[in-house]
Design an enzyme around this catalytic site. Structure first.
Site, mmCIF file in Angstrom:
data_model
loop_
_atom_site.group_PDB
_atom_site.id
_atom_site.type_symbol
_atom_site.label_atom_id
_atom_site.label_comp_id
_atom_site.label_asym_id
_atom_site.label_seq_id
_atom_site.Cartn_x
_atom_site.Cartn_y
_atom_site.Cartn_z
ATOM 1 N N ASP A 1 5.000 -7.689 -9.316
ATOM 2 C CA ASP A 1 5.992 -6.798 -9.924
ATOM 3 C C ASP A 1 7.409 -7.345 -9.776
ATOM 4 O OD1 ASP A 1 6.063 -6.258 -7.137
ATOM 5 O OD2 ASP A 1 7.006 -4.331 -7.501
ATOM 6 N N GLU B 1 14.982 -7.344 3.481
ATOM 7 C CA GLU B 1 13.839 -7.179 4.377
ATOM 8 C C GLU B 1 13.231 -8.542 4.696
ATOM 9 O OE1 GLU B 1 11.837 -2.974 3.213
ATOM 10 O OE2 GLU B 1 11.383 -4.623 1.855
ATOM 11 N N ARG C 1 -1.494 3.240 -2.828
ATOM 12 C CA ARG C 1 -2.229 2.017 -3.160
ATOM 13 C C ARG C 1 -3.699 2.181 -2.799
ATOM 14 N NH1 ARG C 1 1.693 -3.006 -1.147
ATOM 15 N NH2 ARG C 1 3.530 -2.414 -2.371
ATOM 16 N N THR D 1 5.168 2.964 2.302
ATOM 17 C CA THR D 1 6.561 2.617 1.996
ATOM 18 C C THR D 1 6.738 2.223 0.529
ATOM 19 O OG1 THR D 1 6.149 0.343 2.720
ATOM 20 C CG2 THR D 1 7.067 1.864 4.345
ATOM 21 N N SER E 1 2.280 -4.340 -5.957
ATOM 22 C CA SER E 1 3.109 -5.456 -5.522
ATOM 23 C C SER E 1 2.286 -6.736 -5.402
ATOM 24 C CB SER E 1 3.829 -5.105 -4.216
ATOM 25 O OG SER E 1 4.808 -6.060 -3.889
ATOM 26 N N HIS E 2 2.291 -7.359 -4.225
ATOM 27 C CA HIS E 2 1.623 -8.651 -4.043
ATOM 28 C C HIS E 2 0.160 -8.503 -3.636
ATOM 29 C CE1 HIS E 2 2.732 -7.314 -0.090
ATOM 30 N NE2 HIS E 2 2.027 -8.268 0.477
#
Length: 542
Positions: free
Chosen positions: A301, A386, A46, A42, A148-149
């Site tokens: 990010d 979300e 990665r 999504t 991202s995280h």
């Protein structure tokens, strides 16, 4: 919960950054090994160079595939590119630039060689494409280099087409398939050239200056809201100082460190370093700060938000989304009267009750922010959020701000809410509970074989034979989202006071069970127990 969750990282927890970067260049993926192939989830592709799932060959192939995709789509304008603070992000950007320049693509990088948050890149794409003169030069698109995280050893690579948001599955499937062909072919069709000079763009100034069109800074400044912002070592680090200086806020950047090993972090729930601003364990060091009306955190990010209040601590993301929605739809009079409230189907039903009280249409979509893009662009969706602490909303005038998640924006909104209402978001959520009830919400994982995961992803509501859930009649069995009739890749079962949703994990041999009950924690536990039985029975497990 790991025994060291919430405690400071030690030397043994840290990655060897030099070895990680070395592996990026030295390891060669085998396209016949599933774990080493390009795969877009999504939020892009990665992986880690240590596991040969995010290496130079991957980025060469993905970038070439993106070039070919944008050519086939007739996208002839500039490509904006930016990266976060993960150790693999800078090497990946260098690799991508070689391919983009080698293919003659006009590329815009940050003017100050700064990190670029995901929302700033989305904002840049929309700003270009909404300007008739610039658009005449060709539509722009972009690449965001971030996992991202995710933990420090990971890398991520995401394509945002001209609508500014995450690419849809048609685009990502094509890009991934072509990238794997290129890797299998020894990268023979990849064009490269060393970039002697590329154009620059001031992402930070453009984004920060435009915030005045979506956040009421006069109210924040007049109320004297004291703000603490922690970028968690991520790409927003220089943006927060710029916001403070531009708008004259009482704002302190409580942590200005950037460290690709994230040695200053506290360990997440599973003992890993993970920059998740919605996790109490990852945010433990942030929670230690005192004296702020609003304290915030962002991931690497800056597309996710964490909101801390003096009277409530770290807010559950679902709770904050409900508060933000109620506030915005009462304080944005220029939005369309029919602008809907967008939520993913695993977000709290508290949002449903808020939407009903506001007499606003609820637009429930599958997991993935990409589903909100069309509605945000045309103003038919005022807010999209979300449960994983990602959201964005419209400008004051009802036009699109970003079409990707914006953690900076949601953090600033918390200060506006505090300034305008005189109450913390936590206190406002307490008022929602008094009106609508107090839902108990949790996500758990259940073991599943690859075959069971595949079956769950294709399961329909008709395959569920149960008529009751935790003592209540089942009112809906969904395999498609009510908002847009898109497949949810799993099922959602609803009753009057509870629901569960089951979806297969994309990375582990488990399926995720999201569940919520307005009848308390004991009833939630019953829902979770029965949910597993219902799903296992539908999959032929029992």
């Amino acid at each position: 919960m790991h025994e060291r969750a919430g405690t400071p990282a030690t030397e043994s927890d840290l990655i060897d950054v030099e070895a990680l970067v070395r592996a990026y260049y030295e390891q060669t993926p085998d396209a016949s090994v599933p774990e080493q192939r390009v795969a877009f989830g999504t939020s892009g592709h990665r992986g880690s160079s240590f596991s040969t799932s995010f290496n130079e060959h991957h980025i060469l192939a993905i970038t070439q595939a993106i070039v070919e995709y944008r050519t086939a789509q007739g996208i002839t304008g500039p490509l904006f590119i930016g990266s976060d603070t993960h150790a693999l992000s800078a090497p990946a950007q260098t690799t991508a630039l070689d391919v983009l320049v080698g293919n003659g693509v006009r590329v815009l990088v940050d003017e100050f060689d700064d990190y670029v948050p995901t929302p700033a890149l989305s904002h840049a794409i929309l700003s270009w494409n909404n300007d008739p003169e610039r658009r005449a030069e060709g539509e722009a698109d972009g690449i965001v280099i971030t996992p991202s995280h995710n933990p420090p050893q990971d890398g991520g690579f995401k394509y945002n087409p001209p609508h500014g948001g995450p690419a849809d599955s048609d685009a990502t499937s094509w890009i991934a398939a072509r990238a794997n062909e290129l890797i299998a072919g020894g990268l023979r069709d990849v064009k490269q050239a060393e970039p002697s000079a590329v154009e620059t763009y001031d992402f930070r100034t453009a984004y920060v200056a435009d915030l005045a069109n979506i956040i009421d800074f006069d109210a924040i400044r007049s109320a004297g809201v004291k703000i603490g912002a922690d970028p968690l070592g991520g790409a927003s680090v220089n943006y927060w100082a710029a916001i403070r200086d531009t708008y004259g806020l009482d704002l302190t950047v409580v942590n200005e460190r950037v460290d690709p090993a994230w040695a200053f972090m506290t360990l997440d729930w599973d003992g890993k370093i993970r920059m998740d601003p919605s996790s109490p364990s990852a945010m433990a060091s942030v929670l230690s700060h005192e004296g702020y009306d609003i304290l915030t955190g962002n991931d690497a990010d800056a597309d996710r938000h964490g909101i801390v209040t003096p009277d409530g601590g770290l807010m559950n993301p679902n709770h904050y989304l409900a508060v933000a929605i109620e506030y915005l739809f009462a304080h944005r009079p220029e939005w369309r009267a029919d602008a809907a409230i967008g939520k993913t189907l695993v977000s709290s039903s508290m949002i449903d009750r808020v939407a009903a009280a506001l007499d606003r249409r609820l637009w429930e979509v599958p997991v993935g922010f990409k589903w909100f893009v069309p509605g945000l662009i045309d103003g038919s969706v005022g807010f999209g959020g979300e449960e994983s602490a990602g959201a964005s909303f419209l400008r004051f005038d009802g036009t699109a701000w970003t079409t990707d998640k914006d953690g900076i924006l949601l953090c600033l909104l918390a200060s506006e809410i505090r300034a305008v209402t005189g109450k913390s978001p936590s206190a406002l959520y307490g008022e929602l509970v008094e009106r609508f009830g107090d839902p108990a919400y949790e996500r758990k994982d259940a073991a599943a074989t690859p075959a069971q995961k595949a079956a769950l992803g294709k399961l329909t509501g008709d395959a569920i034979s149960a008529t009751e859930l935790a003592g209540q009649p089942i009112t809906a069995k969904l395999s498609h989202a009510p908002g847009n009739d898109a497949a949810i890749g799993g099922v959602k079962v609803e009753t009057a006071d509870a629901w569960f949703a089951a979806r297969p994990s994309g990375t582990e041999n488990v399926y995720k069970i999201y569940a919520e009950s307005f009848k308390g924690a004991e009833h939630l536990a019953q829902v979770q127990e029965e949910a597993k039985r219902v799903v296992d029975a539908a999959l032929g497990g029992e």
